[in-house]
Motif scaffolding. Structure first.
Motif, PDB file in Angstrom:
ATOM      1  N   ALA A 147       0.828  -1.201   0.000  1.00  0.00           N
ATOM      2  CA  ALA A 147       0.000   0.000   0.000  1.00  0.00           C
ATOM      3  C   ALA A 147       0.863   1.252   0.000  1.00  0.00           C
ATOM      4  O   ALA A 147       1.858   1.335   0.729  1.00  0.00           O
ATOM      5  CB  ALA A 147      -0.915  -0.007   1.213  1.00  0.00           C
ATOM      6  N   GLY A 148       0.458   2.236  -0.802  1.00  0.00           N
ATOM      7  CA  GLY A 148       1.223   3.480  -0.881  1.00  0.00           C
ATOM      8  C   GLY A 148       0.661   4.595  -0.030  1.00  0.00           C
ATOM      9  O   GLY A 148       1.051   5.759  -0.192  1.00  0.00           O
ATOM     10  N   LEU A 149      -0.254   4.263   0.879  1.00  0.00           N
ATOM     11  CA  LEU A 149      -0.984   5.295   1.618  1.00  0.00           C
ATOM     12  C   LEU A 149      -0.095   6.137   2.518  1.00  0.00           C
ATOM     13  O   LEU A 149      -0.341   7.344   2.692  1.00  0.00           O
ATOM     14  CB  LEU A 149      -2.087   4.640   2.458  1.00  0.00           C
ATOM     15  CG  LEU A 149      -3.161   3.869   1.690  1.00  0.00           C
ATOM     16  CD1 LEU A 149      -4.135   3.211   2.664  1.00  0.00           C
ATOM     17  CD2 LEU A 149      -3.910   4.787   0.733  1.00  0.00           C
ATOM     18  N   VAL A 150       0.916   5.522   3.145  1.00  0.00           N
ATOM     19  CA  VAL A 150       1.767   6.252   4.097  1.00  0.00           C
ATOM     20  C   VAL A 150       2.750   7.085   3.294  1.00  0.00           C
ATOM     21  O   VAL A 150       3.811   6.613   2.875  1.00  0.00           O
ATOM     22  CB  VAL A 150       2.500   5.294   5.051  1.00  0.00           C
ATOM     23  CG1 VAL A 150       3.278   6.091   6.085  1.00  0.00           C
ATOM     24  CG2 VAL A 150       1.521   4.350   5.726  1.00  0.00           C
ATOM     25  N   SER A 151       2.385   8.324   3.059  1.00  0.00           N
ATOM     26  CA  SER A 151       3.156   9.191   2.168  1.00  0.00           C
ATOM     27  C   SER A 151       2.808  10.640   2.466  1.00  0.00           C
ATOM     28  O   SER A 151       1.850  10.935   3.185  1.00  0.00           O
ATOM     29  CB  SER A 151       2.807   8.873   0.706  1.00  0.00           C
ATOM     30  OG  SER A 151       1.410   9.099   0.484  1.00  0.00           O
ATOM     31  N   ASP A 152       3.585  11.552   1.906  1.00  0.00           N
ATOM     32  CA  ASP A 152       3.274  12.973   2.042  1.00  0.00           C
ATOM     33  C   ASP A 152       1.897  13.265   1.451  1.00  0.00           C
ATOM     34  O   ASP A 152       1.148  14.088   1.997  1.00  0.00           O
ATOM     35  CB  ASP A 152       4.336  13.814   1.342  1.00  0.00           C
ATOM     36  CG  ASP A 152       5.685  13.779   2.052  1.00  0.00           C
ATOM     37  OD1 ASP A 152       5.718  13.379   3.241  1.00  0.00           O
ATOM     38  OD2 ASP A 152       6.691  14.127   1.405  1.00  0.00           O
ATOM     39  N   ALA A 153       1.557  12.605   0.337  1.00  0.00           N
ATOM     40  CA  ALA A 153       0.253  12.813  -0.285  1.00  0.00           C
ATOM     41  C   ALA A 153      -0.878  12.367   0.646  1.00  0.00           C
ATOM     42  O   ALA A 153      -1.924  13.015   0.724  1.00  0.00           O
ATOM     43  CB  ALA A 153       0.175  12.056  -1.610  1.00  0.00           C
ATOM     44  N   GLY A 154      -0.655  11.252   1.368  1.00  0.00           N
ATOM     45  CA  GLY A 154      -1.674  10.775   2.295  1.00  0.00           C
ATOM     46  C   GLY A 154      -1.895  11.730   3.445  1.00  0.00           C
ATOM     47  O   GLY A 154      -3.043  12.044   3.812  1.00  0.00           O
ATOM     48  N   VAL A 155      -0.808  12.221   4.021  1.00  0.00           N
ATOM     49  CA  VAL A 155      -0.919  13.170   5.135  1.00  0.00           C
ATOM     50  C   VAL A 155      -1.576  14.466   4.659  1.00  0.00           C
ATOM     51  O   VAL A 155      -2.470  15.010   5.322  1.00  0.00           O
ATOM     52  CB  VAL A 155       0.469  13.453   5.740  1.00  0.00           C
ATOM     53  CG1 VAL A 155       0.384  14.570   6.783  1.00  0.00           C
ATOM     54  CG2 VAL A 155       1.038  12.181   6.371  1.00  0.00           C
ATOM     55  N   LYS A 156      -1.139  14.970   3.510  1.00  0.00           N
ATOM     56  CA  LYS A 156      -1.704  16.207   2.970  1.00  0.00           C
ATOM     57  C   LYS A 156      -3.199  16.059   2.727  1.00  0.00           C
ATOM     58  O   LYS A 156      -3.984  16.973   3.030  1.00  0.00           O
ATOM     59  CB  LYS A 156      -0.990  16.580   1.671  1.00  0.00           C
ATOM     60  CG  LYS A 156      -1.521  17.836   1.002  1.00  0.00           C
ATOM     61  CD  LYS A 156      -0.780  18.127  -0.298  1.00  0.00           C
ATOM     62  CE  LYS A 156      -1.327  19.381  -0.965  1.00  0.00           C
ATOM     63  NZ  LYS A 156      -0.618  19.677  -2.256  1.00  0.00           N
ATOM     64  N   THR A 157      -3.604  14.931   2.189  1.00  0.00           N
ATOM     65  CA  THR A 157      -5.022  14.701   1.896  1.00  0.00           C
ATOM     66  C   THR A 157      -5.851  14.747   3.170  1.00  0.00           C
ATOM     67  O   THR A 157      -6.891  15.425   3.227  1.00  0.00           O
ATOM     68  CB  THR A 157      -5.213  13.360   1.181  1.00  0.00           C
ATOM     69  OG1 THR A 157      -4.532  13.404  -0.082  1.00  0.00           O
ATOM     70  CG2 THR A 157      -6.681  13.061   0.950  1.00  0.00           C
ATOM     71  N   LEU A 158      -5.422  14.042   4.194  1.00  0.00           N
ATOM     72  CA  LEU A 158      -6.181  14.038   5.447  1.00  0.00           C
ATOM     73  C   LEU A 158      -6.189  15.425   6.094  1.00  0.00           C
ATOM     74  O   LEU A 158      -7.213  15.844   6.656  1.00  0.00           O
ATOM     75  CB  LEU A 158      -5.609  13.002   6.406  1.00  0.00           C
ATOM     76  CG  LEU A 158      -5.905  11.544   6.052  1.00  0.00           C
ATOM     77  CD1 LEU A 158      -5.205  10.598   7.024  1.00  0.00           C
ATOM     78  CD2 LEU A 158      -7.414  11.268   6.037  1.00  0.00           C
ATOM     79  N   GLN A 159      -5.081  16.150   6.013  1.00  0.00           N
ATOM     80  CA  GLN A 159      -5.051  17.500   6.572  1.00  0.00           C
ATOM     81  C   GLN A 159      -6.021  18.420   5.839  1.00  0.00           C
ATOM     82  O   GLN A 159      -6.712  19.239   6.466  1.00  0.00           O
ATOM     83  CB  GLN A 159      -3.628  18.048   6.513  1.00  0.00           C
ATOM     84  CG  GLN A 159      -2.667  17.382   7.495  1.00  0.00           C
ATOM     85  CD  GLN A 159      -1.234  17.845   7.334  1.00  0.00           C
ATOM     86  OE1 GLN A 159      -0.835  18.359   6.281  1.00  0.00           O
ATOM     87  NE2 GLN A 159      -0.427  17.655   8.374  1.00  0.00           N
ATOM     88  N   ASN A 160      -6.080  18.300   4.512  1.00  0.00           N
ATOM     89  CA  ASN A 160      -7.028  19.106   3.743  1.00  0.00           C
ATOM     90  C   ASN A 160      -8.468  18.761   4.110  1.00  0.00           C
ATOM     91  O   ASN A 160      -9.333  19.641   4.208  1.00  0.00           O
ATOM     92  CB  ASN A 160      -6.812  18.893   2.249  1.00  0.00           C
ATOM     93  CG  ASN A 160      -5.576  19.579   1.715  1.00  0.00           C
ATOM     94  OD1 ASN A 160      -5.001  20.447   2.379  1.00  0.00           O
ATOM     95  ND2 ASN A 160      -5.152  19.196   0.523  1.00  0.00           N
ATOM     96  N   MET A 161      -8.733  17.474   4.296  1.00  0.00           N
ATOM     97  CA  MET A 161     -10.087  17.054   4.659  1.00  0.00           C
ATOM     98  C   MET A 161     -10.463  17.545   6.056  1.00  0.00           C
ATOM     99  O   MET A 161     -11.605  17.948   6.298  1.00  0.00           O
ATOM    100  CB  MET A 161     -10.210  15.533   4.540  1.00  0.00           C
ATOM    101  CG  MET A 161     -10.066  15.019   3.113  1.00  0.00           C
ATOM    102  SD  MET A 161      -9.986  13.203   2.973  1.00  0.00           S
ATOM    103  CE  MET A 161     -11.712  12.769   3.233  1.00  0.00           C
ATOM    104  N   ILE A 162      -9.507  17.537   6.977  1.00  0.00           N
ATOM    105  CA  ILE A 162      -9.753  18.048   8.326  1.00  0.00           C
ATOM    106  C   ILE A 162     -10.088  19.541   8.265  1.00  0.00           C
ATOM    107  O   ILE A 162     -11.014  20.019   8.935  1.00  0.00           O
ATOM    108  CB  ILE A 162      -8.525  17.806   9.228  1.00  0.00           C
ATOM    109  CG1 ILE A 162      -8.366  16.304   9.511  1.00  0.00           C
ATOM    110  CG2 ILE A 162      -8.661  18.573  10.543  1.00  0.00           C
ATOM    111  CD1 ILE A 162      -7.036  15.954  10.165  1.00  0.00           C
ATOM    112  N   ALA A 163      -9.333  20.295   7.455  1.00  0.00           N
ATOM    113  CA  ALA A 163      -9.590  21.729   7.315  1.00  0.00           C
ATOM    114  C   ALA A 163     -10.979  21.979   6.721  1.00  0.00           C
ATOM    115  O   ALA A 163     -11.688  22.899   7.155  1.00  0.00           O
ATOM    116  CB  ALA A 163      -8.515  22.365   6.438  1.00  0.00           C
ATOM    117  N   ALA A 164     -11.362  21.169   5.765  1.00  0.00           N
ATOM    118  CA  ALA A 164     -12.697  21.310   5.176  1.00  0.00           C
ATOM    119  C   ALA A 164     -13.783  20.999   6.200  1.00  0.00           C
ATOM    120  O   ALA A 164     -14.809  21.683   6.266  1.00  0.00           O
ATOM    121  CB  ALA A 164     -12.825  20.401   3.958  1.00  0.00           C
ATOM    122  N   ASN A 165     -13.554  19.970   7.011  1.00  0.00           N
ATOM    123  CA  ASN A 165     -14.528  19.639   8.066  1.00  0.00           C
ATOM    124  C   ASN A 165     -14.709  20.809   9.031  1.00  0.00           C
ATOM    125  O   ASN A 165     -15.831  21.127   9.443  1.00  0.00           O
ATOM    126  CB  ASN A 165     -14.059  18.412   8.850  1.00  0.00           C
ATOM    127  CG  ASN A 165     -14.108  17.133   8.041  1.00  0.00           C
ATOM    128  OD1 ASN A 165     -14.698  17.089   6.968  1.00  0.00           O
ATOM    129  ND2 ASN A 165     -13.478  16.089   8.548  1.00  0.00           N
TER     130      ASN A 165
END
Length: 551
Positions: A307-325
């Motif tokens: 799995a490629g989930l553990v990455s800068d892209a993964g962290v950035k995605t979750l941070q963006n989603m948290i900000a949207a929430n």
């Protein structure tokens, strides 16, 4: 439901949306009442007869108002089926199917609104044209897969036509549950009909060089936003002063969160900047993460299928989603798709991204059908604009029509599939106000009749086409649902306060367990096939492959 009941329901719904925004726990009540309404949709006999614009009365179909766009589309579908052109797929299917008169086709459909199409429109029309009857078997989405497999193992021949998610095609094909259509297509179909599919959707039923169904539902996410808010002079001036930028539909996820927070700061508690269906199992978490993660450069799997989930892209995605929430309506993380629609339609939210019915509901077109009157009347009709989701929007599931390998009447079942997915018939089906089939053919996006359904329908169709040009597909491979559920659990944990990187690590471990269980080499072969499809990654969208459709 009488007018008094309707008023009570709508009033109660609006009150519950307001309560959700205050953080009160009313969702259980809302879903119970929603279930009561949708439970009526599956009823048969007199209740069903009252709820549909179509009825089979004395073996004669009653069309919608002949002067309406829908009525004209229905009449065109009937004419193409009865009169031709002679090389048209609809006409050829009907002529061949007449030899199967008296056969009953058993077809699976997702329970609820999806099933109203074959019950009330396409099934009765097919019977009128060919003498073949249809028996609609309503199943939950997971059961559409599991029941098909179970009946195949049992050798029951229970089903003829299957509605399946594209993600299931490899498993069902390799398992012998569905049959290839290539020989039937060569015999009966006008090849031009295959070229009429938008390039994102054309290859979805193709696997190992064969065609295993007809794509039948363009479930493309798009951004729906309040033009009256984005164009309000005071809002425009305030945004320009604060960010030195024009207030416009966002192009990046950072802009999305920034704009949502700005609107919330300016207009709450009357209106909030955004809303999302983040409730566990909705399944908004998986679709949203997949579209943002890949737009951010994330890879699903490495060359070794880890799995490629553990990455800068993964962290950035979750941070963006948290900000949207954080910029969204209170109760955002407990919303499902229907309660989000309710919040948007009642004017509580300035931006949402979701499936195409969002646009039809916002224009009050869907609510013109009695069957869908549990959805509140839109208070924002005429105020909604359309835009492509920042980065790359997700084509969130969709449906293929597939031929059961155990059908006792395979040719008859195929002919129905060819007819119901043909350009003129599929257009009329996508235009039904109460059904949930969404545009997917180039001729759908260009249709003058569809474009006349509501004042902004042409812009709505153009945006869906543009979204498909840069859209991303759900992974099509065995275990897809297990991978999706891991994403959903990961996001739900993060919304509850878990560390994003640790949550990514947990999800990645679950992905690796799924891959190991199904076989690394086998999964790699399936994933390699998936990567060949337009829209599998942000680097090979339809647009980047030079196949974009321009209207």
């Amino acid at each position: 439901m009488n007018d008094h009941d309707k008023r009570d329901f709508l009033a109660g719904l609006e009150a519950e949306v307001d309560a959700l925004m205050r953080g009160e726990t009313t969702r259980r009540t809302f879903i119970t009442r929603f279930g009561q309404m949708t439970g009526m949709l599956a009823a048969s006999g007199p209740i069903l007869g009252l709820m549909t614009d179509w009825a089979l009365a004395q073996q004669k179909l009653e069309l919608a108002d002949a002067g309406s766009p829908l009525g004209q589309a229905q009449a065109a579908a009937m004419k193409a089926s009865m009169e031709g052109p002679a090389d048209g797929s609809a006409f050829r299917a009907v002529e061949a199917a007449k030899t199967h008169s008296g056969v009953t086709l058993n077809m699976t459909y997702e329970v609820g609104l999806q099933a109203l199409d074959p019950r009330n429109f396409s099934g009765p029309m097919w019977e009128q044209l060919t003498g073949m009857k249809s028996n609609v078997v309503e199943l939950s989405n997971p059961d559409q897969y599991s029941k098909a497999v179970a009946e195949h193992i049992a050798g029951s021949g229970a089903y003829d036509v299957l509605d399946i998610s594209p993600a299931w095609t490899p498993s069902l094909a390799d398992g012998g549950v569905i049959a290839p259509l290539d020989d039937y297509i060569a015999k009966y179909m006008n090849p031009a009909d295959l070229e009429d599919y938008h390039p994102l959707y054309k290859a979805l039923p193709t696997y190992k060089g064969k065609i295993w169904g007809f794509f039948d539902d363009g479930d493309m996410f798009a951004l729906y936003y309040r033009k009256d808010i984005f164009e309000d002079p005071k809002m425009v001036e305030a945004y320009q002063a604060k960010f030195n930028a024009k207030l416009a539909p966002p192009k990046t996820w950072e802009e999305y969160a920034q704009i949502a927070q700005f609107i919330t700061d300016q207009m709450a508690p009357n209106v909030y900047g955004a809303g999302h269906f983040r409730k566990a199992g909705s399944p908004g978490n998986q679709f949203d993460f997949l579209q943002q993660y890949r737009a951010n450069g994330g890879k699903l799997f490495g060359d070794d299928m880890k799995a490629g989930l553990v990455s800068d892209a993964g962290v950035k995605t979750l941070q963006n989603m948290i900000a949207a929430n954080a910029a969204s309506i209170p109760g955002n993380n407990e919303l499902d798709a229907v309660s989000l629609w309710a919040a948007f339609l009642t004017g509580k939210v300035a931006m949402i991204y979701s499936w195409p019915p969002s646009g039809r509901m916002a224009a009050n077109y869907s609510q013109s059908a009695t069957a869908i009157n549990f959805i509140p009347q839109s208070q924002i009709a005429g105020k909604v604009g359309y835009a492509v989701v920042p980065g790359n929007p997700e084509h969130a599931t969709g449906f293929n029509k597939a031929l059961s390998a155990d059908s006792a009447n395979p040719e008859a079942a195929y002919l129905f599939m060819q007819w119901v997915c043909s350009p003129p018939v599929s257009l009329a089906r996508c235009m039904l106000p109460y059904a949930l089939r969404d545009p997917y053919r180039i001729s759908h996006f260009k249709s003058e009749l569809y474009g006349a359904l509501f004042p902004s329908a042409k812009e709505y169709l153009s945006n869906l086409n543009s979204s498909a040009n840069v859209g991303l597909l759900d992974p099509i491979m065995p275990g897809a649902q297990d991978y999706f559920l891991s994403i959903d659990r990961m996001c739900t944990a993060v919304w509850a306060g878990a560390d994003p990187k640790a949550s990514l690590e947990t999800a990645a471990a679950e992905w690796n367990e799924t891959t190991d269980r199904l076989g690394v080499d086998s999964q790699k072969a399936f994933y390699t096939e998936f990567l060949k499809l337009p829209g599998a990654t942000a680097d090979n969208t339809v647009e980047k492959l030079g196949m974009a459709v321009t209207l």
